[in-house]
Design an enzyme around this catalytic site. Structure first.
Site, PDB file in Angstrom:
ATOM      1  CG  HIS A   1      -2.548  -1.326   1.288  1.00 12.85           C
ATOM      2  ND1 HIS A   1      -3.671  -0.517   1.279  1.00 12.85           N
ATOM      3  CD2 HIS A   1      -2.258  -2.220   0.837  1.00 12.85           C
ATOM      4  CE1 HIS A   1      -3.867  -1.130   0.891  1.00 12.85           C
ATOM      5  NE2 HIS A   1      -3.533  -2.610   0.279  1.00 12.85           N
TER       6      HIS A   1
ATOM      7  CG  ASP B   1      -4.492   2.604   1.386  1.00 10.26           C
ATOM      8  OD1 ASP B   1      -5.863   2.190   1.040  1.00 10.26           O
ATOM      9  OD2 ASP B   1      -4.300   2.149   0.569  1.00 10.26           O
TER      10      ASP B   1
HETATM   11  C1  U2F Z   1      -1.291  -7.375  -0.917  1.00 13.50           C
HETATM   12  O1  U2F Z   1      -0.887  -7.398  -1.680  1.00 13.50           O
HETATM   13  P1  U2F Z   1       1.124  -7.764  -2.396  1.00 13.50           P
HETATM   14  O2  U2F Z   1       2.100  -6.716  -1.654  1.00 13.50           O
HETATM   15  O3  U2F Z   1       1.364  -8.751  -1.050  1.00 13.50           O
HETATM   16  O4  U2F Z   1       1.319  -8.063  -3.363  1.00 13.50           O
HETATM   17  P2  U2F Z   1       1.031  -7.522  -4.957  1.00 13.50           P
HETATM   18  O5  U2F Z   1       0.285  -5.861  -5.000  1.00 13.50           O
HETATM   19  O6  U2F Z   1       1.484  -8.179  -5.742  1.00 13.50           O
HETATM   20  O7  U2F Z   1       2.348  -5.943  -4.427  1.00 13.50           O
HETATM   21  C2  U2F Z   1       3.815  -6.915  -4.547  1.00 13.50           C
HETATM   22  C3  U2F Z   1       4.334  -5.562  -4.763  1.00 13.50           C
HETATM   23  O8  U2F Z   1       5.579  -5.802  -4.207  1.00 13.50           O
HETATM   24  C4  U2F Z   1       7.303  -6.078  -5.803  1.00 13.50           C
HETATM   25  C5  U2F Z   1       6.451  -6.321  -6.925  1.00 13.50           C
HETATM   26  C6  U2F Z   1       5.251  -5.876  -6.541  1.00 13.50           C
HETATM   27  O9  U2F Z   1       4.865  -4.312  -6.976  1.00 13.50           O
HETATM   28  O10 U2F Z   1       6.970  -5.581  -8.028  1.00 13.50           O
HETATM   29  N1  U2F Z   1       7.785  -6.976  -4.794  1.00 13.50           N
HETATM   30  C7  U2F Z   1       9.303  -6.911  -5.425  1.00 13.50           C
HETATM   31  O11 U2F Z   1       9.368  -6.295  -5.981  1.00 13.50           O
HETATM   32  N2  U2F Z   1       9.970  -7.968  -5.284  1.00 13.50           N
HETATM   33  C8  U2F Z   1       9.994  -9.276  -4.769  1.00 13.50           C
HETATM   34  O12 U2F Z   1      10.732 -10.179  -4.561  1.00 13.50           O
HETATM   35  C9  U2F Z   1       8.069  -9.497  -4.910  1.00 13.50           C
HETATM   36  C10 U2F Z   1       7.406  -8.443  -4.739  1.00 13.50           C
HETATM   37  C11 U2F Z   1      -2.585  -8.169  -0.971  1.00 13.50           C
HETATM   38  F1  U2F Z   1      -1.448  -9.058  -1.242  1.00 13.50           F
HETATM   39  C12 U2F Z   1      -3.010  -8.655  -2.561  1.00 13.50           C
HETATM   40  O13 U2F Z   1      -3.894  -9.132  -2.714  1.00 13.50           O
HETATM   41  C13 U2F Z   1      -3.765  -6.981  -2.955  1.00 13.50           C
HETATM   42  O14 U2F Z   1      -3.661  -6.778  -3.866  1.00 13.50           O
HETATM   43  C14 U2F Z   1      -2.233  -5.527  -2.536  1.00 13.50           C
HETATM   44  C15 U2F Z   1      -3.171  -4.299  -2.179  1.00 13.50           C
HETATM   45  O15 U2F Z   1      -4.087  -4.491  -2.015  1.00 13.50           O
HETATM   46  O16 U2F Z   1      -1.644  -6.052  -1.366  1.00 13.50           O
END
Ligand code: U2F
Length: 448
Positions: free
Chosen positions: A18, A114
């Site tokens: 976020h 947010d």
């Molecule tokens: C929660 O999401 P997450 O933060 O777990 O997952 P994403 O929305 O897919 O975002 C992961 C980000 O972390 C980065 C990747 C994404 O921008 O590029 N990243 C990285 O740079 N290197 C890594 O080794 C691993 C990840 C939740 F799980 C989701 O369901 C929701 O959609 C999101 C938004 O509420 O929050």
């Protein structure tokens, strides 16, 4: 920084991706409005993580209380810090905003929060300023939060498998979405504190001056059209990664030179996002599937999960595999040797896969993951869900073979290339996202 013409308070939900997603939006706005001061209010830990020493002329980070007791040690329960934080809002943000106003010498003229922080509506109203809400997920998940009450009354109590497969055809653009795809807190798990917060959010968002999404209109036209009837302004301004030029992220684990050594379109990239810990049995099954498929792999896996890999797996596959605790995901997905993205279907990851045209194998876990996965598989047809929704050796092998195949695999790739093309067009001048961004700039310039 030149004289401050106006002051915007930015309030984050300081968990998972976020804060960084909101900072990306603020960076774009700050670059186009150099005399506007953006005070970025988040917890100390989150500010430390996302700013990591980086300074911006007109963006100032301010730390607000996380609500955790002194010396709190994280014991693995992700709900604990979220609940502690929810207990101290909005007082912590009010205090942070006062500090920011005193330092800038200019009153806050607009709140950018947010969307999870629905108190932003009342706070903005009391201050007599506009409230801009940033929705971090996709249009599909925003839609279910706006339709929570109609979904609950139409579906009633979910209990039978039959109901779980019912579709949301009564909501525009959602005819392929099933009840079982809904995030926790819509029809089940109502006891979770975040469920109540999201329900309130759905009721409050129609009061926001604008709701901003990191998405683009063409990806979900029917849903966006419906959202426009419910909200005052819906501004899809993404994908932010295509609209914002950022310096490449450090590649401390050498992922990129490692990828350079592999054939074009040969590598599977695996990541389950920022907070999720996959069950040990599924990690082991995924490892077995990768080993048996002989597909080269790059795996972003937290150090504490490595112990769940099958004995000898690392040694046996070291010639064609690399495991890192964090990967520069954008550069990885943009690399020509990557052909498959095995993902939890978090919104950012899905949008990044689309932006770089890498078809997905989805293993959705929670929140919006199931919705995003359904869109990927059944609406956009740019990936597949693993068999039965969990990672088994045979199911994962089948999915890998399918994505590498000449028929279905080729089709998925062609579909995702078309979506990528529309995403690129959206952020180009005169594209839908570029135009929406201009509207947002006007709102900020006018009210800030
Ligand atoms: C929660 O999401 P997450 O933060 O777990 O997952 P994403 O929305 O897919 O975002 C992961 C980000 O972390 C980065 C990747 C994404 O921008 O590029 N990243 C990285 O740079 N290197 C890594 O080794 C691993 C990840 C939740 F799980 C989701 O369901 C929701 O959609 C999101 C938004 O509420 O929050």
């Amino acid at each position: 920084m030149a004289t401050i013409s106006s002051h915007i308070a930015v309030m984050t939900f300081p968990f998972s991706s976020h804060p960084s997603a909101l900072l990306n939006l603020v960076r774009r706005l700050a670059a186009s409005a150099p005399t506007v001061r953006f005070s970025f209010l988040s917890t100390a830990k989150s500010n430390q993580d996302i700013f990591s020493g980086q300074q911006y002329d007109n963006i100032r980070p301010y730390d607000v209380s996380d609500g955790l007791p002194e010396g709190f040690i994280f014991a693995g329960n992700v709900h604990e810090p979220v609940e502690a934080f929810m207990n101290v809002i909005p007082g912590n943000f009010k205090a942070g905003m006062q500090e920011a106003e005193a330092e800038a010498g200019v009153k806050v003229g607009c709140l950018l929060t947010d969307a999870f922080l629905a108190f932003g509506g009342e706070m903005a109203e009391a201050m007599g300023v506009p409230w801009i809400a940033f929705w971090i997920g996709g249009p599909c998940s925003l839609s279910v939060h706006l339709h929570t009450d109609p979904i609950r009354s139409t579906v009633g109590d979910i209990g039978t498998a039959h109901k779980a497969e019912q579709t949301l055809k009564f909501i525009p653009g959602m005819s392929k979405i099933q009840i079982c795809d809904l995030p926790e807190g819509i029809v089940d798990h109502l006891e979770m504190p975040i469920a109540h917060a999201l329900h309130v959010m759905g009721l409050k968002l129609p009061e926001a001056t604008a709701v901003v999404l990191n998405s683009y209109e063409e990806i979900d036209l029917a849903i966006i059209t419906d959202l426009k009837t419910k909200l005052k302004k819906v501004l899809s301004v993404g994908p932010s990664i295509l609209a914002l030029s950022s310096p490449p992220k450090p590649d401390e684990s050498g992922c990129l030179p490692w990828l350079d050594k592999h054939k074009v379109a040969s590598v599977a990239y695996i990541s389950f996002g920022t907070i999720l810990v996959a069950p040990p049995s599924e990690l082991a099954a995924l490892a077995e599937a990768i080993e048996a498929s002989r597909v080269p792999y790059l795996w972003s896996l937290p150090d504490h999960s490595r112990r769940h890999l099958p004995q000898g797996f690392l040694e046996r596959t070291s010639i064609r595999g690399l495991i890192v605790s964090w990967a520069p995901q954008l550069q990885v997905l943009a690399h020509t040797s990557v052909s498959i993205h095995i993902t939890h279907s978090g919104w950012n990851s899905v949008l990044e896969s689309i932006s770089y045209a890498v078809p997905m194998i989805c293993r959705p876990f929670f929140a919006d993951n199931m919705l995003n996965c359904r869109m990927v598989e059944d609406v956009w047809e740019i990936g597949v869900r693993v068999e039965d929704g969990i990672l088994t050796k045979s199911g994962t092998m089948k999915a890998i073979q399918l994505l590498l195949s000449d028929d279905k695999g080729k089709e998925l790739k062609e579909n995702i290339m078309l979506l990528q093309e529309s995403a690129v067009k959206a952020v180009e001048s005169n594209g839908s996202s570029a135009k929406n961004f201009e509207i947002l700039e006007d709102i900020i310039g006018f009210y800030g």
